[in-house]
Design a protein around this motif. Structure first.
Motif, mmCIF file in Angstrom:
data_model
loop_
_atom_site.group_PDB
_atom_site.id
_atom_site.type_symbol
_atom_site.label_atom_id
_atom_site.label_comp_id
_atom_site.label_asym_id
_atom_site.label_seq_id
_atom_site.Cartn_x
_atom_site.Cartn_y
_atom_site.Cartn_z
ATOM 1 N N SER A 39 3.255 5.808 1.101
ATOM 2 C CA SER A 39 2.302 6.257 0.087
ATOM 3 C C SER A 39 1.579 5.059 -0.518
ATOM 4 O O SER A 39 2.202 4.050 -0.836
ATOM 5 C CB SER A 39 3.033 7.025 -1.014
ATOM 6 O OG SER A 39 2.169 7.297 -2.088
ATOM 7 N N GLY A 40 0.261 5.168 -0.687
ATOM 8 C CA GLY A 40 -0.523 4.094 -1.308
ATOM 9 C C GLY A 40 -1.069 3.078 -0.335
ATOM 10 O O GLY A 40 -1.578 2.027 -0.752
ATOM 11 N N ALA A 41 -1.026 3.364 0.963
ATOM 12 C CA ALA A 41 -1.626 2.448 1.945
ATOM 13 C C ALA A 41 -3.143 2.563 1.877
ATOM 14 O O ALA A 41 -3.698 3.638 1.651
ATOM 15 C CB ALA A 41 -1.131 2.792 3.350
ATOM 16 N N THR A 42 -3.826 1.458 2.087
ATOM 17 C CA THR A 42 -5.285 1.416 2.038
ATOM 18 C C THR A 42 -5.864 1.612 3.433
ATOM 19 O O THR A 42 -5.488 0.903 4.366
ATOM 20 C CB THR A 42 -5.769 0.073 1.459
ATOM 21 O OG1 THR A 42 -5.222 -0.097 0.156
ATOM 22 C CG2 THR A 42 -7.283 0.045 1.367
ATOM 23 N N LEU A 54 -17.819 1.342 5.210
ATOM 24 C CA LEU A 54 -18.533 2.616 5.193
ATOM 25 C C LEU A 54 -17.810 3.645 4.333
ATOM 26 O O LEU A 54 -18.443 4.451 3.646
ATOM 27 C CB LEU A 54 -18.689 3.160 6.618
ATOM 28 C CG LEU A 54 -19.560 2.358 7.587
ATOM 29 C CD1 LEU A 54 -19.494 2.967 8.983
ATOM 30 C CD2 LEU A 54 -20.999 2.308 7.102
ATOM 31 N N ALA A 55 -16.498 3.669 4.392
ATOM 32 C CA ALA A 55 -15.702 4.632 3.633
ATOM 33 C C ALA A 55 -14.281 4.089 3.488
ATOM 34 O O ALA A 55 -13.870 3.180 4.219
ATOM 35 C CB ALA A 55 -15.700 5.988 4.330
ATOM 36 N N TYR A 56 -13.540 4.664 2.554
ATOM 37 C CA TYR A 56 -12.185 4.195 2.315
ATOM 38 C C TYR A 56 -11.321 5.365 1.856
ATOM 39 O O TYR A 56 -11.827 6.446 1.500
ATOM 40 C CB TYR A 56 -12.158 3.105 1.244
ATOM 41 C CG TYR A 56 -12.541 3.621 -0.120
ATOM 42 C CD1 TYR A 56 -11.577 4.101 -1.000
ATOM 43 C CD2 TYR A 56 -13.871 3.672 -0.516
ATOM 44 C CE1 TYR A 56 -11.926 4.597 -2.232
ATOM 45 C CE2 TYR A 56 -14.240 4.180 -1.744
ATOM 46 C CZ TYR A 56 -13.260 4.634 -2.607
ATOM 47 O OH TYR A 56 -13.613 5.141 -3.829
ATOM 48 N N GLY A 57 -10.024 5.162 1.851
ATOM 49 C CA GLY A 57 -9.106 6.174 1.369
ATOM 50 C C GLY A 57 -7.750 5.560 1.057
ATOM 51 O O GLY A 57 -7.448 4.425 1.459
ATOM 52 N N ILE A 58 -6.926 6.313 0.327
ATOM 53 C CA ILE A 58 -5.572 5.898 -0.029
ATOM 54 C C ILE A 58 -4.614 6.994 0.440
ATOM 55 O O ILE A 58 -4.860 8.183 0.183
ATOM 56 C CB ILE A 58 -5.419 5.689 -1.547
ATOM 57 C CG1 ILE A 58 -6.459 4.677 -2.059
ATOM 58 C CG2 ILE A 58 -4.009 5.247 -1.895
ATOM 59 C CD1 ILE A 58 -6.225 3.267 -1.639
ATOM 60 N N SER A 59 -3.555 6.625 1.117
ATOM 61 C CA SER A 59 -2.607 7.639 1.579
ATOM 62 C C SER A 59 -1.859 8.253 0.402
ATOM 63 O O SER A 59 -1.540 7.576 -0.578
ATOM 64 C CB SER A 59 -1.622 7.033 2.580
ATOM 65 O OG SER A 59 -0.860 6.007 1.980
ATOM 66 N N ASP A 60 -1.567 9.568 0.485
ATOM 67 C CA ASP A 60 -0.886 10.269 -0.607
ATOM 68 C C ASP A 60 0.626 10.132 -0.490
ATOM 69 O O ASP A 60 1.139 9.328 0.294
ATOM 70 C CB ASP A 60 -1.324 11.738 -0.632
ATOM 71 C CG ASP A 60 -0.971 12.488 0.658
ATOM 72 O OD1 ASP A 60 -0.122 11.988 1.429
ATOM 73 O OD2 ASP A 60 -1.549 13.564 0.890
ATOM 74 N N THR A 61 1.348 10.946 -1.260
ATOM 75 C CA THR A 61 2.813 10.831 -1.290
ATOM 76 C C THR A 61 3.456 11.174 0.050
ATOM 77 O O THR A 61 4.586 10.767 0.312
ATOM 78 C CB THR A 61 3.387 11.754 -2.379
ATOM 79 O OG1 THR A 61 2.898 13.089 -2.169
ATOM 80 C CG2 THR A 61 2.960 11.280 -3.763
ATOM 81 N N ASP A 62 2.735 11.922 0.898
ATOM 82 C CA ASP A 62 3.237 12.246 2.236
ATOM 83 C C ASP A 62 2.712 11.294 3.298
ATOM 84 O O ASP A 62 2.871 11.539 4.501
ATOM 85 C CB ASP A 62 2.866 13.682 2.613
ATOM 86 C CG ASP A 62 3.608 14.703 1.772
ATOM 87 O OD1 ASP A 62 4.772 14.439 1.433
ATOM 88 O OD2 ASP A 62 3.006 15.740 1.433
ATOM 89 N N GLY A 63 2.045 10.212 2.848
ATOM 90 C CA GLY A 63 1.489 9.253 3.798
ATOM 91 C C GLY A 63 0.216 9.732 4.460
ATOM 92 O O GLY A 63 -0.285 9.081 5.382
ATOM 93 N N LYS A 64 -0.359 10.859 3.997
ATOM 94 C CA LYS A 64 -1.539 11.428 4.648
ATOM 95 C C LYS A 64 -2.825 10.904 4.017
ATOM 96 O O LYS A 64 -2.875 10.585 2.825
ATOM 97 C CB LYS A 64 -1.505 12.952 4.570
ATOM 98 C CG LYS A 64 -0.358 13.583 5.353
ATOM 99 C CD LYS A 64 -0.397 15.105 5.237
ATOM 100 C CE LYS A 64 0.730 15.741 6.039
ATOM 101 N NZ LYS A 64 0.713 17.215 5.941
ATOM 102 N N PHE A 65 -3.865 10.845 4.832
ATOM 103 C CA PHE A 65 -5.191 10.460 4.344
ATOM 104 C C PHE A 65 -6.236 11.320 5.038
ATOM 105 O O PHE A 65 -6.011 11.852 6.131
ATOM 106 C CB PHE A 65 -5.472 8.968 4.582
ATOM 107 C CG PHE A 65 -5.567 8.583 6.036
ATOM 108 C CD1 PHE A 65 -6.787 8.614 6.702
ATOM 109 C CD2 PHE A 65 -4.427 8.183 6.747
ATOM 110 C CE1 PHE A 65 -6.880 8.259 8.041
ATOM 111 C CE2 PHE A 65 -4.513 7.838 8.083
ATOM 112 C CZ PHE A 65 -5.739 7.873 8.741
#
Length: 515
Positions: A39-42, A54-65
């Motif tokens: 969780s919290g990976a960039t 171009l775009a970004y995201g942070i993985s949630d508590t289940d490691g999903k993005f």
């Protein structure tokens, strides 16, 4: 048939063009070497390993993005990072897909420790971007960096949008020095002086309302590298035949308790410097009156060409502005924002109008020459306390302008002179008070203001003879508009919270006198 075939192929090409820019959704899940969800990976997506984000995201508590990206590139470069693990890098096709990413512990033996700031950090609703990660040799001011940040869009007038909504506050080290006139900092603060740009999502500027009123808008906070920062820009240039000049001196200083931005700008090269003091403030309270000038009369203007003003604007402009903030104590600020703009513009244009009648075709050619004189003084004195349990803001604002326009229209059947005097004065005091007493919020608002304008338009010779003078020509026609407005808006109320519900009561007194 060939004609319809060409139309069909044309429509298909348009559809394909739009489709190529449609949004691609990249999703996935991130694990470590023990198949534990991270969780919290960039997650960062760009065109290639050296292009801007171009775009970004942070993985949630289940490691999903899940990330949406719009680009016509055939391939995308994906980079996933997490503290203590090696960075995952992979080139993927620009199509919707779901990925599984496994990060391995970093096992490199380091001879020396080099600390580098992360490109992106997230803490709650705050996204923090490293300026060094986006900066290149062509970037001079912080506006150059903001244009590269995902989700940020800067409109031609300088207004900043985040996710297609205008930002509501522009802070520098948590202080709102410019009260919505953030072009002054955005276009002059050196990018080298800034360490990070913070995007405050769902930001509620009034601390008292933080748990009472949800905000969907974002704000921006500029984090500087040093506790004491001296920055700014200075440009001086001159040319000949014809004589041209451009001067811009904007010193700045930022400390923990004091901030100041002062500028003097002048040019005759077509650069419209009035945009530096444009106000993009968003009103947080209802029933707020303004003292903006309204033009009732005008001379005949020349149409503006549909390209950059620097290629057609014939000006002679001077702008002086001072913006000073002093933090008196915790959460208590005193601010002064004042500016004076003086501009002389010359406009030349030509129009040809053709009239078709049952018996003839008539061409009317008009050559227009206008002289525009702008003289405008604006200022705000603000006393603001923004604490967790009480909010006080008292702002005294004034605006004055002494504008005048002169116009000359040359037609085959005669010449027309126009003269417009367009003065204006406005002043108001805006007081806002919010205070919590237990679970109850007490509010008091008072807005008092006055505006006056006396506009006078003289046209020689007189026009519309059939309407005003029984068809006979006459020497001149004059229009005069005098407007005076006095208003006051006062309200008091309280809001009480019962569990998930709130009950609000309000008492208002309003009065407006218009002449």
């Amino acid at each position: 048939m060939d004609y319809f075939k060409q139309i069909f192929l044309f429509l298909i090409s348009i559809f394909v063009g739009f489709a190529s820019y449609s949004q691609t959704e990249i999703s996935g899940q991130i694990f470590d070497d023990q198949n534990e969800k991270l969780s919290g990976a960039t997650v960062i997506i760009s065109k290639d390993s050296v292009s801007s984000i171009l775009a970004y995201g942070i993985s949630d508590t289940d490691g999903k993005f899940k990330i949406g990206v719009k680009t016509d590139s055939e391939f995308l470069f994906l980079k996933v990072s997490y503290i203590g693990f090696g960075t995952f890098k992979q080139t993927v096709q620009n199509k919707a897909q779901t990925l599984q990413v496994k990060l391995l512990p970093s096992s490199e033996s380091l001879k020396e420790v080099i600390v580098k700031s992360e490109i992106l950090q997230q803490r709650g609703d705050t996204l923090s971007f490293s300026v060094a990660a986006f900066k290149d040799k062509n970037d001079r001011v912080i506006a150059d960096i903001l244009k590269k940040l995902p989700g940020i869009n800067i409109r031609p007038n300088g207004q900043i949008y985040y996710k297609d909504e205008p930002i509501q506050k522009y802070y520098i080290e948590g202080l709102d020095l410019l009260e919505g006139r953030y072009n002054m900092a955005n276009n002059n603060l050196s990018a080298d002086a800034v360490s990070r740009v913070e995007i405050l999502e769902n930001h509620q500027p009034v601390k008292v309302l933080d748990s009472l009123e949800f905000s969907e808008r974002a704000s921006i906070n500029i984090k500087l590298k040093k506790d004491v920062t001296v920055s700014g820009t200075a440009t001086v240039g001159m040319g000949a035949a014809p004589l041209l000049w451009q001067t811009k001196v904007t010193p700045m200083i930022f400390t923990k308790k004091r901030q100041a931005i002062v500028t003097y700008q002048s040019n005759n090269t077509g650069n419209d410097v009035s945009g530096e003091i444009r106000n993009f403030s968003i009103n947080f309270f209802e029933n707020d009156f303004d003292i903006d000038k309204e033009d009732w009369l005008s001379i005949k203007n020349v149409l503006k060409p549909p390209f950059s003003s620097e290629r057609w604007l014939d000006n002679n402009v001077h702008l002086g502005s001072a913006n000073i903030l002093q933090r008196l104590k915790d959460d208590l600020d005193l601010k002064l924002n004042i500016s004076y703009l003086n501009d002389y513009q010359q406009q030349d244009g030509s129009t040809q109008t053709r009239y078709f009648t049952p018996t003839d075709t008539i061409d009317v050619i008009e050559n227009t020459n206008n002289d525009i004189f702008v003289s405008k003084l604006e200022g705000q004195l603000t006393f603001e306390k923004n604490a967790d349990k009480n909010y006080l803001k008292d702002q005294l604002e004034f605006k004055g302008s002494w504008n005048a326009n002169r116009g000359f229209i040359d037609r085959p059947d005669g010449q027309i002179k126009q003269q417009l005097d367009n003065p204006f004065f406005g002043i108001k005091n805006d007081l806002r008070l919010l205070r919590t007493v237990g679970k109850q919020l007490i509010t008091f608002n008072s807005n008092i203001g006055f505006t006056e304008t006396n506009q006078d338009l003289l046209v020689q010779p007189g026009q519309f003879e059939a309407i005003f003078n029984d068809g006979d020509s006459y020497g001149e026609i004059q229009q005069q508009v005098s407007s005076r407005k006095i208003y006051t808006d006062n309200s008091a109320g309280f809001t009480k919270k019962f569990g998930q519900f709130t009950i609000s009561q309000n008492l208002d007194f309003r009065s407006r006198i218009n002449n």
